[in-house]
Design a protein around this motif. Structure first.
Motif, mmCIF file in Angstrom:
data_model
loop_
_atom_site.group_PDB
_atom_site.id
_atom_site.type_symbol
_atom_site.label_atom_id
_atom_site.label_comp_id
_atom_site.label_asym_id
_atom_site.label_seq_id
_atom_site.Cartn_x
_atom_site.Cartn_y
_atom_site.Cartn_z
ATOM 1 N N THR A 180 40.544 27.535 32.718
ATOM 2 C CA THR A 180 41.105 28.875 32.522
ATOM 3 C C THR A 180 40.073 29.957 32.804
ATOM 4 O O THR A 180 40.357 30.948 33.484
ATOM 5 C CB THR A 180 41.639 29.023 31.089
ATOM 6 N N VAL A 181 38.869 29.779 32.268
ATOM 7 C CA VAL A 181 37.803 30.760 32.498
ATOM 8 C C VAL A 181 37.486 30.853 33.988
ATOM 9 O O VAL A 181 37.344 31.953 34.543
ATOM 10 C CB VAL A 181 36.542 30.387 31.693
ATOM 11 N N TYR A 182 37.393 29.706 34.652
ATOM 12 C CA TYR A 182 37.096 29.704 36.093
ATOM 13 C C TYR A 182 38.192 30.434 36.879
ATOM 14 O O TYR A 182 37.896 31.259 37.755
ATOM 15 C CB TYR A 182 36.960 28.271 36.595
ATOM 16 N N GLN A 183 39.437 30.143 36.557
ATOM 17 C CA GLN A 183 40.540 30.768 37.291
ATOM 18 C C GLN A 183 40.583 32.275 37.067
ATOM 19 O O GLN A 183 40.838 33.043 37.997
ATOM 20 C CB GLN A 183 41.868 30.124 36.861
ATOM 21 N N GLN A 184 40.309 32.734 35.826
ATOM 22 C CA GLN A 184 40.333 34.167 35.545
ATOM 23 C C GLN A 184 39.189 34.879 36.269
ATOM 24 O O GLN A 184 39.389 35.965 36.836
ATOM 25 C CB GLN A 184 40.247 34.411 34.035
ATOM 26 N N ILE A 185 38.016 34.293 36.250
ATOM 27 C CA ILE A 185 36.878 34.905 36.944
ATOM 28 C C ILE A 185 37.140 34.959 38.440
ATOM 29 O O ILE A 185 36.888 35.975 39.102
ATOM 30 C CB ILE A 185 35.583 34.135 36.632
ATOM 31 N N ASP A 186 37.663 33.859 38.994
ATOM 32 C CA ASP A 186 37.986 33.834 40.422
ATOM 33 C C ASP A 186 39.041 34.884 40.752
ATOM 34 O O ASP A 186 38.966 35.566 41.784
ATOM 35 C CB ASP A 186 38.486 32.435 40.803
ATOM 36 N N TYR A 187 40.002 35.059 39.852
ATOM 37 C CA TYR A 187 41.054 36.062 40.046
ATOM 38 C C TYR A 187 40.462 37.465 40.072
ATOM 39 O O TYR A 187 40.797 38.291 40.929
ATOM 40 C CB TYR A 187 42.085 35.931 38.923
ATOM 41 N N MET A 188 39.561 37.747 39.130
ATOM 42 C CA MET A 188 38.961 39.076 39.061
ATOM 43 C C MET A 188 38.119 39.383 40.293
ATOM 44 O O MET A 188 38.108 40.496 40.801
ATOM 45 C CB MET A 188 38.097 39.202 37.793
ATOM 46 N N LEU A 189 37.398 38.382 40.763
ATOM 47 C CA LEU A 189 36.494 38.608 41.889
ATOM 48 C C LEU A 189 37.235 38.717 43.211
ATOM 49 O O LEU A 189 36.735 39.344 44.160
ATOM 50 C CB LEU A 189 35.453 37.485 41.962
ATOM 51 N N ASN A 190 38.401 38.106 43.304
ATOM 52 C CA ASN A 190 39.093 38.040 44.588
ATOM 53 C C ASN A 190 40.412 38.792 44.630
ATOM 54 O O ASN A 190 41.086 38.808 45.658
ATOM 55 C CB ASN A 190 39.333 36.568 44.963
ATOM 56 N N ARG A 228 45.412 39.609 34.495
ATOM 57 C CA ARG A 228 45.024 38.260 34.118
ATOM 58 C C ARG A 228 45.887 37.240 34.824
ATOM 59 O O ARG A 228 46.946 37.557 35.372
ATOM 60 C CB ARG A 228 45.168 38.074 32.605
ATOM 61 N N ILE A 229 45.434 36.010 34.797
ATOM 62 C CA ILE A 229 46.216 34.922 35.367
ATOM 63 C C ILE A 229 47.296 34.513 34.367
ATOM 64 O O ILE A 229 47.229 34.844 33.178
ATOM 65 C CB ILE A 229 45.316 33.703 35.678
ATOM 66 N N ASP A 230 48.287 33.805 34.866
ATOM 67 C CA ASP A 230 49.294 33.201 34.005
ATOM 68 C C ASP A 230 48.973 31.719 33.853
ATOM 69 O O ASP A 230 48.754 31.019 34.850
ATOM 70 C CB ASP A 230 50.692 33.358 34.615
ATOM 71 N N MET A 231 48.911 31.266 32.617
ATOM 72 C CA MET A 231 48.671 29.842 32.397
ATOM 73 C C MET A 231 49.949 29.072 32.725
ATOM 74 O O MET A 231 51.035 29.443 32.280
ATOM 75 C CB MET A 231 48.238 29.588 30.957
ATOM 76 N N THR A 232 49.802 28.016 33.504
ATOM 77 C CA THR A 232 50.957 27.258 33.974
ATOM 78 C C THR A 232 50.911 25.828 33.459
ATOM 79 O O THR A 232 49.848 25.311 33.083
ATOM 80 C CB THR A 232 50.981 27.230 35.510
ATOM 81 N N ILE A 233 52.082 25.200 33.472
ATOM 82 C CA ILE A 233 52.155 23.788 33.076
ATOM 83 C C ILE A 233 51.330 22.940 34.025
ATOM 84 O O ILE A 233 50.674 21.975 33.610
ATOM 85 C CB ILE A 233 53.628 23.321 33.076
ATOM 86 N N ALA A 234 51.330 23.319 35.298
ATOM 87 C CA ALA A 234 50.567 22.555 36.293
ATOM 88 C C ALA A 234 49.086 22.526 35.940
ATOM 89 O O ALA A 234 48.414 21.493 36.086
ATOM 90 C CB ALA A 234 50.770 23.168 37.679
ATOM 91 N N GLY A 235 48.567 23.664 35.465
ATOM 92 C CA GLY A 235 47.155 23.707 35.090
ATOM 93 C C GLY A 235 46.848 22.789 33.929
ATOM 94 O O GLY A 235 45.823 22.098 33.915
ATOM 95 N N PHE A 236 47.762 22.757 32.954
ATOM 96 C CA PHE A 236 47.550 21.883 31.806
ATOM 97 C C PHE A 236 47.669 20.419 32.203
ATOM 98 O O PHE A 236 46.899 19.568 31.738
ATOM 99 C CB PHE A 236 48.562 22.220 30.706
ATOM 100 N N LEU A 237 48.650 20.130 33.060
ATOM 101 C CA LEU A 237 48.796 18.741 33.518
ATOM 102 C C LEU A 237 47.573 18.296 34.300
ATOM 103 O O LEU A 237 47.143 17.146 34.197
ATOM 104 C CB LEU A 237 50.058 18.612 34.377
ATOM 105 N N ALA A 238 46.998 19.212 35.073
ATOM 106 C CA ALA A 238 45.786 18.884 35.826
ATOM 107 C C ALA A 238 44.648 18.528 34.879
ATOM 108 O O ALA A 238 43.879 17.590 35.122
ATOM 109 C CB ALA A 238 45.392 20.062 36.717
ATOM 110 N N ALA A 239 44.552 19.286 33.768
ATOM 111 C CA ALA A 239 43.519 18.993 32.777
ATOM 112 C C ALA A 239 43.763 17.626 32.136
ATOM 113 O O ALA A 239 42.820 16.847 31.926
ATOM 114 C CB ALA A 239 43.494 20.074 31.713
ATOM 115 N N GLY A 240 45.039 17.339 31.820
ATOM 116 C CA GLY A 240 45.356 16.046 31.231
ATOM 117 C C GLY A 240 45.075 14.895 32.178
ATOM 118 O O GLY A 240 44.522 13.861 31.774
#
Length: 794
Positions: A447-457, A752-764
């Motif tokens: 989540t932190v990586y995706q938010q930082i990437d979102y802000m920078l890009n 901000r980014i939206d947290m998605t089910i896909a992101g959680f499944l990727a973590a799992g």
């Protein structure tokens, strides 16, 4: 007795090197991570606490009311300082400080840029920046005096300035002020909220052409610090001073544009700086709390490894325990022995962790941007680290000690020791808890990586790529047009313009705008950007109505351009051509530009007005041809030397400046990545140990299955399935907790980014894959073993 316990402990470690190594490595990594986090937290909470009167120092803040919103800012009005010092006996003295400034210092043939501030005379008396030469009381009294850091003194006067004498020596500032050194201060600690190498008297700033605005009660461009008398009642003092600005601007307490001031403890600046609607809601303290929790998580994961492996291998020590009990050992003595083993193992891990910290500290400093020195740590920090290790050893060894010491001597000597259902369930529960913590960290990291990437890009509404910000100073102001024309003819240059600020970080704002139909109950705050011609073209900002400033229109100095948000909030329809009042002067709206981000992602896009004001610009913005950056830099360097030889060329790429504004978040993201990775590694060490022991325990079962026709793949799946089930349960438990925690963290960003089910499944899936790979070696080894060897063993 103690000697006997120690010998037994060392003998057991020697016989079971793999078990001991896994536990020691896991504990060492956990302790090292925790110590690094403690070092980081200690550095964070140490900010501004080196001042002698830290408990009496405050920053003056203001709650400014705009359009139903309250903005809490440190910008104050100049006359406020004198009122506070003269009329309030609770305040001993005050110090006005300008925003950070880059000064050009020259001495002989040496010219460099140095960061610093303008400050009022009491600054060095209030704050404990050690003075190495000169007098703190008089360092900023006269307008021709300057205070410099020891590093600056070394740079311009040589390392022998202490012996040769430096007070009264001349130095030139910004190629226009001939000043003398009045004081040299020790280099500012990294744990200071204000970083500077140069301090100039505020009188110099006030005397600069165009700065007479600071004397008005309605203008805000300075910061103010105060030192109170001892034992002041802060709440009572805040209640007394709240309306000073309102009284002096004839603003009634019920007016929508009031400004309420209050004092914030100076030591709170670094960690407690986020306000919402006038209420303190946090700041970097969130990260301190977050990493404190991470440290606890990591130690728990390491301790769980110890518990699981100790209880899983209990059968190997059953006969030893039975014999000891048979010859009179009490449960208490056995508990002491096993706790002693745990503490010994932890102390060995502590020594390894110390070595890791010493070796890895330079890299840690590089990641965090800090300058932590182990030699500078207070004694209590080392005591805390040792105490943490001992506490971890006792925690990790507590359950195994109680479990092992409770064996029934008769059953043990008869060889009937098996793990009870409760013990197995506890061990499984600990694995679930351990991986739940790991999954929390994985989701947090993603989540932190995706938010930082979102802000920078994220598309900012302007083109920040291939743009150089060059400091506009000296003769460049008078020769800007000629400089621009010649630069446009040079290789690598695509466009040139100028602005008063970094376009992605506007600093100037105003409420002094009026227009026909304005709602009297609405007080809008407009961000103001002074520009030169071609600004929107160079920055790639789209014009959605009308036009922007053009050299074809001589009257554009009295015209303005708004962004879309401004027009919407002003309630104007068909705004182009309409006249409004700005700073009590009539101006005409000639265009509307598409919204662009002029602040950080923490803030919504605000109403913004562009003015054609070449005399107020501070930066030349140079657009380079794609792929021709070096050619453009060569052209810029040569031409700058021709037009402004007495100033060093100072430039920065706009995209790098944009990224640097999120440096804190980037560093936090890197730390989270490192600690999450290490936490997962520690958890996997424990899982590897359990898998190894389970393979030995089930070797006969696997042998029988293979004799009966089981395939290698079937055995591997059978072996790994039990572990993977636990990881799946851990994901189900961790996912909702992670969602709540990360959603709360993301709430501080306006974009901000939206947290998605896909992101959680990727973590799992990542956790399952990591766990699967961890146990695969042992499961494959067990599956490939010769069943005859397993079946003929006793």
């Amino acid at each position: 007795m103690l000697t006997s316990y120690l010998k037994t402990t060392l003998r057991f470690f020697h016989r079971h090197k793999g078990y001991a190594s896994i536990n020691i490595i896991g504990l060492a990594l956990g302790l090292a991570c925790s110590f690094f986090i403690l070092l980081w937290i200690h550095d964070e909470v140490s900010y501004d606490r080196f001042h002698e009167d830290e408990d009496r120092l405050y920053r003056v803040m203001r709650n400014s009311h705009y359009a139903g919103d309250i903005q809490t800012i440190p910008a104050i009005t100049y006359p406020l300082a004198q009122v506070l010092e003269d009329e309030y006996p609770e305040i001993e003295n005050v110090a006005l400080i300008s925003w950070s400034t880059q000064f050009s210092l020259s001495r002989g043939d040496q010219t460099f840029r140095e960061g610093g501030h303008y400050a009022s005379p009491d600054f060095f008396e209030m704050f404990s920046y050690p003075i190495l030469a000169g007098d703190a009381a008089t360092a900023l009294q006269a307008p021709d005096q300057i205070a410099v850091s020891a590093s600056v003194a070394d740079r311009y006067f040589g390392s022998n300035w202490r012996a040769d004498g430096i007070i009264g020596q001349p130095i030139r500032v910004d190629n226009q002020h001939d000043m003398t050194v009045a004081a040299v201060f020790e280099d500012v600690p990294t744990t200071s909220s204000y970083q500077f190498d140069v301090m100039l008297p505020l009188a110099v700033y006030a005397a600069n052409p165009g700065n007479d605005w600071i004397y008005g009660w309605g203008n805000n461009g300075l910061r103010l610090m105060v030192r109170t008398v001892p034992d002041v009642d802060l709440d009572a003092l805040n209640a007394k001073i709240i309306d000073i600005i309102n009284v002096n601007t004839n603003t009634a307490p019920t007016d929508i544009n009031r400004s309420d001031i209050f004092l914030q403890p100076y030591t709170d600046i670094h960690l407690h700086s986020d306000f919402e609607n006038g209420v303190l809601v946090g700041g970097r303290i969130r990260y301190v709390q977050l990493f404190g929790v991470v440290a606890i998580f990591i130690l728990l994961i390491a301790s769980i490894n110890f518990m699981n492996l100790a209880t899983a291998r209990s059968a190997l020590r059953a006969r030893e325990i039975g014999v000891r009990k048979a010859i009179g050992a009490t449960k208490g003595s056995l508990v002491s022995q096993f706790l002693g083993e745990s503490v010994v193992m932890t102390l060995v891990a502590w020594l390894i962790a110390l070595a890791v910290v010493v070796l890895a500290l330079p890299g840690f400093n590089a990641i965090t941007g800090k300058s932590i020195s182990l030699l500078a740590l207070p004694v209590w920090m080392w005591a805390l680290f040792l105490g943490l290790a001992l506490l971890t050893g006792l925690l990790a060894g507590s359950y195994p000690a109680l479990y092992l010491s409770s064996f029934n001597v008769v059953r043990v000597l008869r060889g009937r020791v098996t793990a009870g259902r409760g013990t197995v369930s506890l061990r499984q529960g600990l694995v679930v808890f351990q991986f739940a913590l790991s999954i929390l960290l994985i989701i947090g990291t993603l989540t932190v990586y995706q938010q930082i990437d979102y802000m920078l890009n994220k598309d900012l509404g302007l083109d920040k790529e291939n743009v150089l910000m060059v400091t506009l100073e000296g003769d460049m102001h008078d020769q800007y047009d000629t400089f621009k024309q010649e630069l446009m003819q040079r290789p690598g240059i695509a466009g040139v313009t100028a602005s008063s600020n970094n376009p992605t970080r506007l600093g100037q704002s105003s409420t002094n705008l009026d227009w026909e139909g304005k709602d009297p109950d609405v007080n809008l705050l407009f961000h103001v950007l002074h520009t030169n011609y071609s600004f929107t073209d160079v920055m790639g900002i789209d014009v959605v109505a009308g036009r922007t400033f053009s050299e074809d229109y001589a009257a554009d100095g009295a015209n303005v351009v708004f962004n879309q948000t401004a027009i919407e909030q002003m309630g104007l329809e068909d705004p182009v051509g309409k006249s409004i009042m700005m700073w009590d002067d009539p101006v005409t709206i000639i265009g509307v530009v598409k919204d662009f981000h002029m602040l950080s992602m923490y803030s919504d896009i605000a109403p913004t007005v562009l003015r054609l004001a070449p005399g107020n610009t501070s930066y030349t913005l140079v657009k380079t041809q794609a792929g021709q950056t070096q050619e453009a830099l060569a052209s810029l360097t040569a031409l700058h030397q021709q037009f402004n030889p007495e100033y060093p060329l100072s430039y920065r790429f706009l995209d790098e400046a944009h990224q640097a504004s999120y440096q804190s978040e980037i560093r936090i993201g890197r730390l989270v990545n490192v600690f999450a990775g290490l936490a997962i590694m520690i958890a996997c060490l424990g899982l590897f140990g359990l898998a190894s022991f389970t393979a030995v325990q089930r070797s006969k079962e696997i042998g029988v299955r293979k004799v009966l026709g089981a395939t290698v793949g079937g055995v591997v799946l059978l072996f790994a399935r039990d572990f993977l089930k636990l990881v799946a349960v851990a994901f189900v438990l961790a996912a909702p907790v992670a969602y709540v925690m990360m959603d709360d963290w993301l709430a501080q960003f306006a974009y901000r980014i939206d947290m998605t089910i896909a992101g959680f499944l990727a973590a799992g899936l990542a956790a399952l894959l990591i766990a699967g790979l961890t146990v695969s070696y042992q499961s494959l080894k067990a599956a490939l073993a010769n069943p005859v060897d397993a079946l003929k063993t006793e």
